[in-house]
Design an enzyme around this catalytic site. Sequence first.
Site, PDB file in Angstrom:
ATOM      1  N   TYR A 144     -11.911  14.048   3.488  1.00  0.00           N
ATOM      2  CA  TYR A 144     -11.399  13.743   4.464  1.00  0.00           C
ATOM      3  C   TYR A 144     -10.290  14.593   4.741  1.00  0.00           C
ATOM      4  O   TYR A 144     -10.352  15.525   5.457  1.00  0.00           O
ATOM      5  CB  TYR A 144     -11.330  12.657   4.408  1.00  0.00           C
ATOM      6  CG  TYR A 144     -10.953  12.215   5.937  1.00  0.00           C
ATOM      7  CD1 TYR A 144     -11.926  12.393   7.905  1.00  0.00           C
ATOM      8  CD2 TYR A 144      -9.943  11.415   6.214  1.00  0.00           C
ATOM      9  CE1 TYR A 144     -10.874  12.339   9.054  1.00  0.00           C
ATOM     10  CE2 TYR A 144      -9.230  11.600   7.636  1.00  0.00           C
ATOM     11  CZ  TYR A 144     -10.245  11.616   8.900  1.00  0.00           C
ATOM     12  OH  TYR A 144     -10.057  11.463  10.370  1.00  0.00           O
ATOM     13  N   LYS A 148      -9.322  17.893   6.489  1.00  0.00           N
ATOM     14  CA  LYS A 148      -8.751  18.691   7.912  1.00  0.00           C
ATOM     15  C   LYS A 148      -6.874  19.170   7.424  1.00  0.00           C
ATOM     16  O   LYS A 148      -6.845  20.059   8.176  1.00  0.00           O
ATOM     17  CB  LYS A 148      -7.661  16.684   7.884  1.00  0.00           C
ATOM     18  CG  LYS A 148      -9.127  15.693   8.640  1.00  0.00           C
ATOM     19  CD  LYS A 148      -9.499  16.501   9.585  1.00  0.00           C
ATOM     20  CE  LYS A 148     -10.557  15.582  11.001  1.00  0.00           C
ATOM     21  NZ  LYS A 148     -10.812  15.640  12.119  1.00  0.00           N
ATOM     22  N   PHE A 190     -12.152  -6.746  11.314  1.00  0.00           N
ATOM     23  CA  PHE A 190     -11.376  -8.212  11.213  1.00  0.00           C
ATOM     24  C   PHE A 190     -12.224  -8.486  12.402  1.00  0.00           C
ATOM     25  O   PHE A 190     -12.308  -9.791  12.680  1.00  0.00           O
ATOM     26  CB  PHE A 190     -10.061  -8.577  11.005  1.00  0.00           C
ATOM     27  CG  PHE A 190      -9.232  -8.194   9.791  1.00  0.00           C
ATOM     28  CD1 PHE A 190      -9.821  -7.584   9.066  1.00  0.00           C
ATOM     29  CD2 PHE A 190      -8.095  -7.527  10.216  1.00  0.00           C
ATOM     30  CE1 PHE A 190      -9.329  -7.840   7.550  1.00  0.00           C
ATOM     31  CE2 PHE A 190      -7.134  -7.782   9.422  1.00  0.00           C
ATOM     32  CZ  PHE A 190      -8.282  -7.502   7.819  1.00  0.00           C
ATOM     33  N   GLY A 206      -2.670  -7.971   0.999  1.00  0.00           N
ATOM     34  CA  GLY A 206      -2.005  -7.721   2.970  1.00  0.00           C
ATOM     35  C   GLY A 206      -1.090  -7.372   3.271  1.00  0.00           C
ATOM     36  O   GLY A 206      -0.568  -7.444   4.732  1.00  0.00           O
ATOM     37  N   ARG A 210       0.467  -1.490   8.433  1.00  0.00           N
ATOM     38  CA  ARG A 210      -0.354   0.116   9.850  1.00  0.00           C
ATOM     39  C   ARG A 210       0.346   0.405  10.800  1.00  0.00           C
ATOM     40  O   ARG A 210       0.688  -0.906  11.742  1.00  0.00           O
ATOM     41  CB  ARG A 210      -1.723   0.122   9.232  1.00  0.00           C
ATOM     42  CG  ARG A 210      -2.339   0.644   8.615  1.00  0.00           C
ATOM     43  CD  ARG A 210      -2.218   2.426   7.763  1.00  0.00           C
ATOM     44  NE  ARG A 210      -3.432   2.202   6.567  1.00  0.00           N
ATOM     45  CZ  ARG A 210      -3.098   1.893   5.890  1.00  0.00           C
ATOM     46  NH1 ARG A 210      -1.515   1.251   5.625  1.00  0.00           N
ATOM     47  NH2 ARG A 210      -3.878   2.375   3.771  1.00  0.00           N
ATOM     48  N   PRO A 273      -3.293   4.178   1.275  1.00  0.00           N
ATOM     49  CA  PRO A 273      -2.127   4.574   1.146  1.00  0.00           C
ATOM     50  C   PRO A 273      -1.220   2.832   1.493  1.00  0.00           C
ATOM     51  O   PRO A 273      -1.648   1.538   1.969  1.00  0.00           O
ATOM     52  CB  PRO A 273      -1.730   4.934   3.195  1.00  0.00           C
ATOM     53  CG  PRO A 273      -2.946   5.989   2.363  1.00  0.00           C
ATOM     54  CD  PRO A 273      -3.931   4.833   2.109  1.00  0.00           C
ATOM     55  N   ARG A 274       0.126   2.499   0.782  1.00  0.00           N
ATOM     56  CA  ARG A 274       1.071   1.389   1.021  1.00  0.00           C
ATOM     57  C   ARG A 274       1.514   1.151   2.259  1.00  0.00           C
ATOM     58  O   ARG A 274       1.185  -0.286   3.176  1.00  0.00           O
ATOM     59  CB  ARG A 274       2.139   1.631   0.257  1.00  0.00           C
ATOM     60  CG  ARG A 274       1.787   0.670  -1.009  1.00  0.00           C
ATOM     61  CD  ARG A 274       2.536   0.966  -2.157  1.00  0.00           C
ATOM     62  NE  ARG A 274       3.955   2.130  -1.731  1.00  0.00           N
ATOM     63  CZ  ARG A 274       3.639   3.489  -2.743  1.00  0.00           C
ATOM     64  NH1 ARG A 274       2.956   3.819  -3.347  1.00  0.00           N
ATOM     65  NH2 ARG A 274       3.746   4.396  -2.295  1.00  0.00           N
ATOM     66  N   ARG A 276       2.646   3.243   6.786  1.00  0.00           N
ATOM     67  CA  ARG A 276       2.125   4.434   7.890  1.00  0.00           C
ATOM     68  C   ARG A 276       2.523   4.370   9.172  1.00  0.00           C
ATOM     69  O   ARG A 276       1.852   3.696   9.686  1.00  0.00           O
ATOM     70  CB  ARG A 276       0.311   5.031   7.560  1.00  0.00           C
ATOM     71  CG  ARG A 276       0.359   6.316   7.774  1.00  0.00           C
ATOM     72  CD  ARG A 276      -1.171   6.847   8.000  1.00  0.00           C
ATOM     73  NE  ARG A 276      -1.956   6.895   6.799  1.00  0.00           N
ATOM     74  CZ  ARG A 276      -2.690   6.554   6.679  1.00  0.00           C
ATOM     75  NH1 ARG A 276      -3.330   5.754   7.962  1.00  0.00           N
ATOM     76  NH2 ARG A 276      -3.905   6.404   5.790  1.00  0.00           N
TER      77      ARG A 276
END
Length: 312
Positions: A144, A148, A190, A206, A210, A273-274, A276
């Site tokens: 992906y 992209k 969720f 958790g 994002r 990713p941690r 963004r």
Amino acid sequence: MTGVLVTGGAGFLGSHLCDRLIARGEDVLCVDNFFTGSKRNISHLLDHPYFELMRHDVTFPLYVEVNRIFNLACPASPIHYQFDPVQTTKTSVHGAINMLGLAKRVKARILQASTSEVYGDPEIHPQPESYWGKVNPIGIRSCYDEGKRCAETLFFDYFRQHRMEIKVVRIFNTYGPRMHPNDGRVVSNFICQALAGEDLTIYGSGLQSRSFCYVDDLIEAMLRMMDSPPDFTGPVNLGNPAEFTMLELAEKIIAITGGSSKLCFKPLPEDDPRQRQPDISLAKKSLGWVPTVALDDGLKETIAYFRRMLAQ
Ligand code: NAD
Ligand code: UDP
Ligand code: UDP
């Protein structure tokens, strides 16, 4: 000759884009192979005299006459794009070549739905467009991310080589009605879990974060980008900079659904990713755009959609 082609038009974002284009009187050709999209997303448009649906895979050439192309065709969630990774790369790369070839032949303006994933697991926070990214070329997300990235390369090479009118938007996490219920994305997971009274699955601690943009805000920005002056190619980040951890998101969804779900912790997927967050200064300056829908309001709409859907 007039007409707007939306590839991936039966998907989550594509169907909302078709709605907006039809509402403003455009002649819309929606092309989709229904890999992740569904006729249900656009069933309300099928009888509209200015709406046309074509089942087609963008990895094959397409000969139609249009003057604008929104290229959205591509599975967007890890579960779907990892199902057939070779096809994912083909969709991004061959799909871009075919749509650029089409745009070149008919002299159409063409917009590419790129992604924040081109930044990979970023070392800079928030990410401006000038950041080149930190992407694993051989991991499970690479089909992906690299697909992209290559599509962006193709857009800019067609722009330089053939002087075409291109527009590239880098979309950050977007949510809203018509998200696929089983796409494994955090918002749909969720919500479906909370509505079913199940535990919400938090991957990792958790504490990863994002930024979530409501679909209506995103579509407004895409339309403004398409209509922007020819010399503005982007890439431009589109997203909502308000940043939340997955724990905060889970709490909000449990509160809004009024459920009593608990949290359960699962392993973090590879290359996750941690954090963004988009830097949207360029979109503000060049498109006069800022997102307007707060997460709580967007979640209410999305939860109402899933409630209706699950009740059917
Ligand atoms: P989606 O999976 O709902 O929509 C993608 C659509 O493309 C589907 O209707 C699917 O059937 C179609 N498609 C896939 N492969 C195809 C092919 N080879 N030929 C024709 N059609 C094909 O996903 P979405 O969230 O609506 O994403 C739309 C676009 O926006 C994608 O390009 C995605 O990469 C990009 N994007 C989305 C987000 C997001 O948060 N939703 C974020 C960044 C980028
Ligand atoms: N193409 C298409 N529709 C068109 C024109 C081109 O699908 O109306 C495809 C065709 O498969 C072609 C690709 O776009 O291979 C790239 O076109 P381009 O003109 O850039 O290069 P070509 O491969 O034709 O030299
Ligand atoms: N996530 C989670 N529980 C889920 C689904 C996802 O905690 O049920 C996490 C996931 O690991 C990631 C974040 O939520 O850190 C966002 O995931 P998503 O797949 O929605 O988007 P992306 O990783 O592409 O930004």
